[in-house]
Write a protein that holds these residues in place. Structure first.
Motif, PDB file in Angstrom:
ATOM      1  N   HIS A 170       4.392  -3.600  -6.506  1.00 29.51           N
ATOM      2  CA  HIS A 170       3.150  -3.650  -7.197  1.00 29.51           C
ATOM      3  C   HIS A 170       2.530  -4.757  -7.601  1.00 29.51           C
ATOM      4  O   HIS A 170       1.089  -5.579  -7.426  1.00 29.51           O
ATOM      5  CB  HIS A 170       2.802  -2.498  -8.040  1.00 29.51           C
ATOM      6  N   THR A 171       3.044  -5.571  -7.486  1.00 27.72           N
ATOM      7  CA  THR A 171       2.940  -7.038  -8.751  1.00 27.72           C
ATOM      8  C   THR A 171       2.952  -8.583  -7.311  1.00 27.72           C
ATOM      9  O   THR A 171       2.111  -8.575  -7.629  1.00 27.72           O
ATOM     10  CB  THR A 171       3.911  -7.774  -9.248  1.00 27.72           C
ATOM     11  N   ARG A 172       3.441  -7.792  -6.457  1.00 26.68           N
ATOM     12  CA  ARG A 172       2.766  -8.182  -5.469  1.00 26.68           C
ATOM     13  C   ARG A 172       1.074  -8.038  -3.864  1.00 26.68           C
ATOM     14  O   ARG A 172       0.676  -8.691  -3.696  1.00 26.68           O
ATOM     15  CB  ARG A 172       3.881  -8.526  -3.937  1.00 26.68           C
ATOM     16  N   ASN A 173       0.576  -7.280  -4.624  1.00 26.66           N
ATOM     17  CA  ASN A 173      -0.922  -6.912  -4.649  1.00 26.66           C
ATOM     18  C   ASN A 173      -1.026  -7.139  -5.808  1.00 26.66           C
ATOM     19  O   ASN A 173      -1.524  -6.802  -6.559  1.00 26.66           O
ATOM     20  CB  ASN A 173      -0.519  -5.678  -4.736  1.00 26.66           C
ATOM     21  N   TYR A 226      -5.155  -2.883 -12.618  1.00 31.07           N
ATOM     22  CA  TYR A 226      -4.611  -2.548 -13.493  1.00 31.07           C
ATOM     23  C   TYR A 226      -5.171  -2.776 -14.708  1.00 31.07           C
ATOM     24  O   TYR A 226      -5.546  -2.105 -15.613  1.00 31.07           O
ATOM     25  CB  TYR A 226      -3.054  -2.163 -13.406  1.00 31.07           C
ATOM     26  N   ALA A 227      -5.819  -3.491 -14.961  1.00 31.34           N
ATOM     27  CA  ALA A 227      -5.979  -4.212 -16.312  1.00 31.34           C
ATOM     28  C   ALA A 227      -7.376  -3.811 -16.329  1.00 31.34           C
ATOM     29  O   ALA A 227      -8.019  -3.061 -17.309  1.00 31.34           O
ATOM     30  CB  ALA A 227      -5.996  -5.442 -16.396  1.00 31.34           C
ATOM     31  N   ASP A 228      -8.102  -3.855 -15.281  1.00 38.14           N
ATOM     32  CA  ASP A 228      -9.516  -3.892 -15.387  1.00 38.14           C
ATOM     33  C   ASP A 228      -9.859  -2.375 -15.279  1.00 38.14           C
ATOM     34  O   ASP A 228     -10.646  -1.675 -16.068  1.00 38.14           O
ATOM     35  CB  ASP A 228     -10.451  -4.518 -13.669  1.00 38.14           C
ATOM     36  N   ALA A 229      -9.016  -1.260 -14.965  1.00 36.15           N
ATOM     37  CA  ALA A 229      -9.676  -0.129 -14.717  1.00 36.15           C
ATOM     38  C   ALA A 229      -8.979   1.410 -15.832  1.00 36.15           C
ATOM     39  O   ALA A 229      -9.003   2.328 -16.006  1.00 36.15           O
ATOM     40  CB  ALA A 229      -8.833   0.696 -13.443  1.00 36.15           C
ATOM     41  N   THR A 230      -8.324   0.171 -16.244  1.00 40.07           N
ATOM     42  CA  THR A 230      -7.348   0.454 -17.811  1.00 40.07           C
ATOM     43  C   THR A 230      -8.170   0.429 -18.857  1.00 40.07           C
ATOM     44  O   THR A 230      -7.765   0.884 -19.980  1.00 40.07           O
ATOM     45  CB  THR A 230      -5.523   0.845 -17.636  1.00 40.07           C
ATOM     46  N   GLY A 231      -8.165  -1.037 -18.994  1.00 37.72           N
ATOM     47  CA  GLY A 231      -8.661  -1.767 -20.506  1.00 37.72           C
ATOM     48  C   GLY A 231      -7.541  -1.781 -20.845  1.00 37.72           C
ATOM     49  O   GLY A 231      -7.788  -2.346 -22.039  1.00 37.72           O
ATOM     50  N   CYS A 232      -6.305  -2.244 -20.276  1.00 38.56           N
ATOM     51  CA  CYS A 232      -5.175  -2.395 -21.498  1.00 38.56           C
ATOM     52  C   CYS A 232      -5.381  -3.950 -20.512  1.00 38.56           C
ATOM     53  O   CYS A 232      -5.318  -4.366 -19.334  1.00 38.56           O
ATOM     54  CB  CYS A 232      -4.215  -1.929 -20.512  1.00 38.56           C
ATOM     55  N   THR A 233      -3.907  -4.917 -21.285  1.00 35.76           N
ATOM     56  CA  THR A 233      -3.572  -5.426 -21.195  1.00 35.76           C
ATOM     57  C   THR A 233      -2.242  -5.668 -20.098  1.00 35.76           C
ATOM     58  O   THR A 233      -1.176  -4.830 -20.359  1.00 35.76           O
ATOM     59  CB  THR A 233      -3.013  -6.719 -21.962  1.00 35.76           C
ATOM     60  N   VAL A 234      -2.192  -6.002 -18.996  1.00 34.63           N
ATOM     61  CA  VAL A 234      -1.503  -6.582 -17.944  1.00 34.63           C
ATOM     62  C   VAL A 234      -0.265  -7.594 -18.421  1.00 34.63           C
ATOM     63  O   VAL A 234      -0.472  -8.595 -18.046  1.00 34.63           O
ATOM     64  CB  VAL A 234      -1.704  -5.633 -16.510  1.00 34.63           C
ATOM     65  N   VAL A 235       0.742  -7.425 -18.478  1.00 34.33           N
ATOM     66  CA  VAL A 235       2.234  -7.826 -18.896  1.00 34.33           C
ATOM     67  C   VAL A 235       2.779  -7.719 -17.358  1.00 34.33           C
ATOM     68  O   VAL A 235       3.471  -7.338 -16.446  1.00 34.33           O
ATOM     69  CB  VAL A 235       2.551  -7.839 -19.566  1.00 34.33           C
ATOM     70  N   GLU A 236       3.655  -9.236 -17.117  1.00 38.38           N
ATOM     71  CA  GLU A 236       4.044  -9.027 -15.087  1.00 38.38           C
ATOM     72  C   GLU A 236       5.033  -9.884 -15.529  1.00 38.38           C
ATOM     73  O   GLU A 236       4.789 -10.712 -16.045  1.00 38.38           O
ATOM     74  CB  GLU A 236       3.332 -10.036 -14.386  1.00 38.38           C
ATOM     75  N   PRO A 237       6.043  -9.524 -15.500  1.00 38.51           N
ATOM     76  CA  PRO A 237       7.657 -10.113 -16.001  1.00 38.51           C
ATOM     77  C   PRO A 237       8.181 -11.589 -15.027  1.00 38.51           C
ATOM     78  O   PRO A 237       7.325 -11.440 -13.941  1.00 38.51           O
ATOM     79  CB  PRO A 237       9.132  -9.293 -15.652  1.00 38.51           C
ATOM     80  N   SER A 238       8.009 -12.683 -15.810  1.00 41.75           N
ATOM     81  CA  SER A 238       8.014 -13.966 -15.216  1.00 41.75           C
ATOM     82  C   SER A 238       9.500 -14.195 -14.339  1.00 41.75           C
ATOM     83  O   SER A 238      10.008 -15.003 -13.832  1.00 41.75           O
ATOM     84  CB  SER A 238       8.050 -14.983 -15.974  1.00 41.75           C
ATOM     85  N   GLN A 245       9.783 -13.343 -20.312  1.00 39.60           N
ATOM     86  CA  GLN A 245       8.957 -13.017 -20.893  1.00 39.60           C
ATOM     87  C   GLN A 245       8.362 -13.219 -19.990  1.00 39.60           C
ATOM     88  O   GLN A 245       8.504 -13.195 -18.611  1.00 39.60           O
ATOM     89  CB  GLN A 245       8.253 -14.661 -21.652  1.00 39.60           C
ATOM     90  N   GLY A 246       7.066 -13.003 -19.944  1.00 40.03           N
ATOM     91  CA  GLY A 246       6.207 -12.380 -18.853  1.00 40.03           C
ATOM     92  C   GLY A 246       4.810 -13.269 -18.400  1.00 40.03           C
ATOM     93  O   GLY A 246       4.591 -13.686 -19.680  1.00 40.03           O
TER      94      GLY A 246
END
Length: 524
Positions: free
Chosen positions: A434-437, A444-456, A489-490
């Motif tokens: 899903h990180t490619r979408n 995932y950020a906007d609908a949940t209100g959470c900070t989203v971290v994608e691993p680098s 880190q992400g």
């Protein structure tokens, strides 16, 4: 002095992936090979475990070649895999779990739902073990699958002498050890790792599996994740292209490896949730005390980190659902990466015109393969409200967009259940396909209100498994230390405050659709 590297193997639904890492968690080389799946009947799916092992060996050899590491520089290896169930005979031979009787199809794939009735029977027992699977037995767990085989394929059951979760089968192939991981047994086999008497024979007797231990070769106690199971066997050395200096670590289910890779080693674990998202989606939250929640699997003790409890939820079809929408629509065709990209690009163009209100009357309930969490209803079905006669490509894009919204709202539904039971999750660590979408990552950020971290660092499943391999090889004193030292880190994405009203509205509709579907089920 020769550097010591680590080999991690991740076996998913469609492929086996291998990575070579250094001791700081940097990925040096990666390779992937496909694996076969047999759809022998509706709801049935099977793997060939020898085909999987061949794919593992090929990917390990290719990853090592890509990394440039010498074979004798690989000091540790471990495996993560889907929670698929491998059936073997008393001499280790393959035993068929397919209606067609072909012995090569010896593994029931995790997503196989043939055992729906048997899962309901397990739930009906009301046994204490159900407290640690969210109160409801899923057909994706091991016990109902064993019940189904004993009931429908009695000759297979009679021949079975060894039963493995797939990750344990792979460590057995590598080391020769019949040890089982505390992760696999706790999460899928109703093993109560926190209790002295971890197995409950009365539960198995109640569901007609009093003889399970005669057919499974299971240990009395599971091995903690990262336990050194010994060196590679001579045969594994030849097949993997490594050496007997390589130690084998007790592995994990794939989603648990992802959780290690993205949240392992964080000090304030209660605020963080791992979202491992690909064909399906799995959410994992850890805590220092058990936190049971209805419809959430667990809490599991020591799976994967010693001393911590883990709660697991998820969605049985997410990436698979978007693929299904594409196949289903007349303008879709085969859901290739290019097809997804073309649809996503057009959605971005439509949103530039219509904003977040795009297809605002189109609503989707994404339970096309049941609801794993938080309703724990494998019989649940999907719902689409707001269809018209429009059959254009743009109508496909609108449906795709609103399906993606529904997937993100499903994660919010799980989050609400976890936070209502003592968690304070405000950060999602997302890994997998899903990180490619870009739509899903935004949602995932906007609908949940959470900070989203994608691993680098790339593939978190492989990284988590490399942490396990490092522990087995003695690079670190324990798994927690390996997680802290090797964590990458992400990149952070904050929620868009302007989107909150739109998705709060959609979430109210989402919950009402669940209620109405349940009412329709009651009427019919």
């Amino acid at each position: 002095m020769m550097a010591h590297y680590l080999c991690a193997v991740d076996v998913g639904t469609a492929s086996a992936r291998a990575g070579i890492f250094d001791h700081s968690g940097v990925l040096l080389g990666r390779a992937e090979r496909p694996i076969a799946m047999n759809r022998s009947a509706e709801g049935h799916a099977e793997h060939d475990s020898e085909d999987i092992w061949s794919a593992v060996c090929a990917s390990v050899q290719a990853a090592r070649a890509a990394s440039g590491a010498a074979a004798d520089a690989i000091s540790g290896i471990s495996f993560d895999a889907t929670c698929s169930t491998v059936f073997r005979g008393r001499e280790g031979e393959q035993v068929s779990v397919s209606r067609n009787g072909q012995s090569r199809w010896d593994t029931i794939v995790w997503l196989d739902h043939r055992a729906l009735a048997e899962a309901d029977e397990c739930t009906a027992t009301g046994h204490e073990v159900l407290k640690f699977v969210g109160g409801v037995m899923s057909p994706e767990m091991t016990t109902p699958k064993l019940m189904w085989v004993k009931r429908h394929l009695p000759e297979t059951w009679a021949r079975t002498g060894r039963l493995f979760d797939l990750a344990d089968f792979l460590t057995c192939k590598a080391s020769g050890s019949l040890a089982r991981s505390q992760c696999t047994l706790t999460a899928k086999w109703t093993y109560l790792a926190h209790e002295r008497a971890a197995w409950r024979p009365d539960f198995f007797a109640a569901v007609g599996l009093a003889d399970m231990f005669e057919h499974a070769a299971l240990p009395d106690r599971a091995s903690p994740v990262g336990t050194d199971l010994g060196p590679l066997t001579e045969q594994a050395v030849e097949q993997l292209g490594l050496t007997s200096a390589c130690r084998v670590g007790a592995g994990v289910i794939d989603a648990f490896a992802g959780a290690l890779g993205v949240v392992g080693g964080l000090p304030d674990v209660d605020r963080h949730m791992a979202l491992i998202a690909g064909t399906s989606s799995c959410v994992m939250a850890m805590s220092r005390e058990p936190r049971a929640a209805s419809g959430i699997w667990g809490p599991y003790y020591g799976a994967p980190l010693p001393g911590l409890w883990l709660s697991e939820g998820g969605q049985s079809a997410t990436g698979a659902l978007l693929d299904h929408v594409i196949r289903w629509h007349g303008q879709g065709g085969e859901p290739t990466a290019e097809t997804h990209r073309r649809i996503t690009d057009r959605i971005m163009q439509l949103r530039a015109i219509e904003g977040l209100d795009l297809a605002g009357r189109l609503h989707v309930l994404p339970d096309f393969h049941g609801n794993r969490s938080p309703l724990a209803d494998p019989h649940a079905v999907g719902v689409i409200s707001g269809l018209t006669l429009d059959a254009s490509f743009d109508s496909l894009c609108r449906l795709y967009w609103r399906t993606a919204v529904a997937i993100a709202l499903g994660i919010r539904h799980v989050l609400d259940a976890l936070n209502a039971n003592g968690y304070g999750i405000d950060t999602l660590h997302v890994t997998g396909g899903h990180t490619r979408n870009p739509l899903l990552m935004e949602l995932y950020a906007d609908a949940t209100g959470c900070t989203v971290v994608e691993p680098s660092g790339g593939d978190a499943m492989l990284l988590g498994t490399a942490m396990i391999a490092a522990t087995a090889a003695g690079h670190y004193p324990d798994l927690a230390s390996a997680c802290t030292a090797m964590r990458q880190q992400g990149h952070q994405r904050l929620p868009n405050p302007a989107a909150r009203h739109r998705f709060d509205h959609d979430y109210r509709v989402f919950l009402e659709m669940h209620r109405q579907r349940q009412e329709l089920d009651r009427l019919t």
